[in-house]
Write a protein that holds these residues in place. Structure first.
Motif, PDB file in Angstrom:
ATOM      1  N   UNK A 107       4.651  18.553  11.642  1.00  0.00           N
ATOM      2  CA  UNK A 107       5.290  19.876  11.716  1.00  0.00           C
ATOM      3  C   UNK A 107       4.787  20.630  12.932  1.00  0.00           C
ATOM      4  N   UNK A 108       5.472  21.707  13.260  1.00  0.00           N
ATOM      5  CA  UNK A 108       5.082  22.484  14.460  1.00  0.00           C
ATOM      6  C   UNK A 108       3.954  23.458  14.168  1.00  0.00           C
ATOM      7  N   UNK A 109       3.737  23.807  12.876  1.00  0.00           N
ATOM      8  CA  UNK A 109       2.581  24.678  12.645  1.00  0.00           C
ATOM      9  C   UNK A 109       1.299  23.867  12.814  1.00  0.00           C
ATOM     10  N   UNK A 110       0.238  24.567  13.185  1.00  0.00           N
ATOM     11  CA  UNK A 110      -1.053  23.925  13.390  1.00  0.00           C
ATOM     12  C   UNK A 110      -1.849  24.038  12.102  1.00  0.00           C
ATOM     13  N   UNK A 172       9.847  29.352  14.194  1.00  0.00           N
ATOM     14  CA  UNK A 172       9.626  28.200  15.075  1.00  0.00           C
ATOM     15  C   UNK A 172       9.166  26.982  14.289  1.00  0.00           C
ATOM     16  N   UNK A 173       9.450  26.970  12.970  1.00  0.00           N
ATOM     17  CA  UNK A 173       9.036  25.846  12.140  1.00  0.00           C
ATOM     18  C   UNK A 173      10.001  24.676  12.281  1.00  0.00           C
ATOM     19  N   UNK A 174       9.472  23.511  12.636  1.00  0.00           N
ATOM     20  CA  UNK A 174      10.199  22.259  12.491  1.00  0.00           C
ATOM     21  C   UNK A 174       9.317  21.365  11.628  1.00  0.00           C
ATOM     22  N   UNK A 175       9.950  20.537  10.799  1.00  0.00           N
ATOM     23  CA  UNK A 175       9.200  19.680   9.875  1.00  0.00           C
ATOM     24  C   UNK A 175       9.881  18.326   9.807  1.00  0.00           C
ATOM     25  N   UNK A 176       9.104  17.250   9.848  1.00  0.00           N
ATOM     26  CA  UNK A 176       9.657  15.898   9.684  1.00  0.00           C
ATOM     27  C   UNK A 176       8.851  15.134   8.649  1.00  0.00           C
ATOM     28  N   UNK A 177       9.514  14.663   7.589  1.00  0.00           N
ATOM     29  CA  UNK A 177       8.799  13.818   6.630  1.00  0.00           C
ATOM     30  C   UNK A 177       8.591  12.432   7.223  1.00  0.00           C
ATOM     31  N   UNK A 178       7.462  11.794   6.862  1.00  0.00           N
ATOM     32  CA  UNK A 178       7.243  10.406   7.268  1.00  0.00           C
ATOM     33  C   UNK A 178       7.690   9.479   6.157  1.00  0.00           C
ATOM     34  N   UNK A 179       7.406   8.193   6.313  1.00  0.00           N
ATOM     35  CA  UNK A 179       7.792   7.218   5.301  1.00  0.00           C
ATOM     36  C   UNK A 179       6.658   7.103   4.283  1.00  0.00           C
ATOM     37  N   UNK A 180       6.934   7.581   3.057  1.00  0.00           N
ATOM     38  CA  UNK A 180       5.893   7.605   2.024  1.00  0.00           C
ATOM     39  C   UNK A 180       5.430   6.189   1.677  1.00  0.00           C
TER      40      UNK A 180
END
Ligand code: 1HN
Length: 342
Positions: A107-110, A172-180
């Protein structure tokens, strides 16, 4: 010569302006440009004993495979029910039982983790395994893939912080799930973390991320060693800043971390800053005065220092260590950082 407008005429004019989607600056100037910052939130203390009693229930009632993260977020009620710890920041505690895996995402947040009771856990960051020993700080910088795993035989708890409220304000939030289910995500060693383990030594031909620290794990042991060797600063505390080894600046552009050792019995000089801070009590006990509020704290308690409040601290019955997470680097970059020592 125009006659001075009466209050009634003026308010009629303002109403007509408002109806036309225009606002006069003159009747709201002070609200738009206050003479100094005024935090919405009073300082707040979250006691570990009040949080800990929910950790067992979180594990038994919330299966890790059903949720993105099993984190209990510390909320200041002054934000009217919003999930905010202090301006721009949230803090939480995450609980993982043996065998639990918090699936990969980015995600874009730190965000950061600080290991309170996490021996045997690991955070994988961009293909590097970062062990979580007592007092270790692990960075998960913006858009770095990360997941967590508890490979020990006991329950694990760590402290998290993130700048989600800042990113929500900026939208400015972007989020990407990964492969669980991707097993190879977890099967890594410390990888390139080795390139950043030696203070003052940097590979001459190593390319690295410019925006944030290329080092993701900061050992608690090394931090404690440096805290013991440092002289006291102007406020009376010994303070370490976690830095990006490639630049000497903050670890991330909008999340900035510190460790402080407070000397037994001595009150630090009151300090205020335009940035916001969340303090985790790593060890010891003591008392802090923040603005007009004072509170006693002990290990794993968390308290906030909202911006522009004078804060001073006193350790009691021995030295005390604090871990401090702040948005200071964001204020630095915006040239909005002001700090005062009394
Ligand atoms: C988060 O994104 C993580 O990414 C962990 O591992 C804990 C607590 C509050 C908000 C976001 C993670 C978090 C979190």
């Amino acid at each position: 010569m125009a006659t001075p407008a009466t209050a009634a005429k003026d308010s009629d004019f303002v109403a007509q302006l408002e109806a036309a989607n225009l606002h006069p600056l003159w009747d709201r100037f002070r609200k738009l440009t206050p003479v100094k910052p005024q935090a919405k939130d009073p300082p707040f203390l979250w006691r570990w004993k009040d949080i800990e009693r929910f950790t067992g229930r979180a594990v038994s009632e919330v299966p890790i495979d059903d949720v993105e993260r099993r984190a209990l977020i510390l909320v200041n009620p002054a934000f009217g029910g919003e999930t905010v710890t202090t301006n721009n920041l949230i803090a939480a505690f995450t609980v993982l039982d043996p065998g639990d895996r918090a699936r990969p995402h980015r995600h874009t947040f730190a965000a950061i983790r600080f290991a309170t009771k996490a021996d045997g856990a690991a955070t994988i960051v961009n293909g590097r395994r970062c062990e979580m020993k007592s007092g270790d700080l692990i960075l998960t910088p913006p858009m770095c893939w990360h997941g967590h795993i508890n490979e020990s035989d006991h329950r694990i708890i760590w402290f998290d912080a993130a700048n989600i409220p800042l990113l929500r304000t900026l939208d400015a939030n972007f989020f990407e799930p990964g492969d669980a289910k991707a097993n190879d995500f977890w099967q890594v060693d410390d990888g390139d973390e080795k390139l950043w383990g030696e203070a003052g030594l940097v590979g001459a031909d190593i390319d690295h991320a410019r925006a944030h620290s290329p080092k993701y794990r900061y050992s608690g042991e090394a931090t404690r060693r440096l805290l013991s060797s440092l002289p006291a600063g102007p406020d009376g505390a010994r303070t370490v800043r976690y830095t990006n080894p490639a630049t000497g600046g903050a670890v991330m552009p909008a999340l900035d971390c510190y460790a402080a050792r407070l000397p037994d019995g001595q009150t630090t000089r009151p300090k205020r800053t335009t940035c916001n801070m969340i303090c985790l009590v790593v060890s010891g006990q003591g008392r802090s005065t923040v603005g007009e509020h004072s509170f006693d704290w002990s290990q794993n308690d968390v308290f906030s220092i909202p911006h522009w409040n004078f804060a001073s601290h006193q350790a009691k019955g021995g030295d005390a260590d604090l871990f401090i997470v702040s948005d200071r680097s964001a204020f630095e970059r915006l040239d909005l950082l002001r700090e005062e020592l009394q």
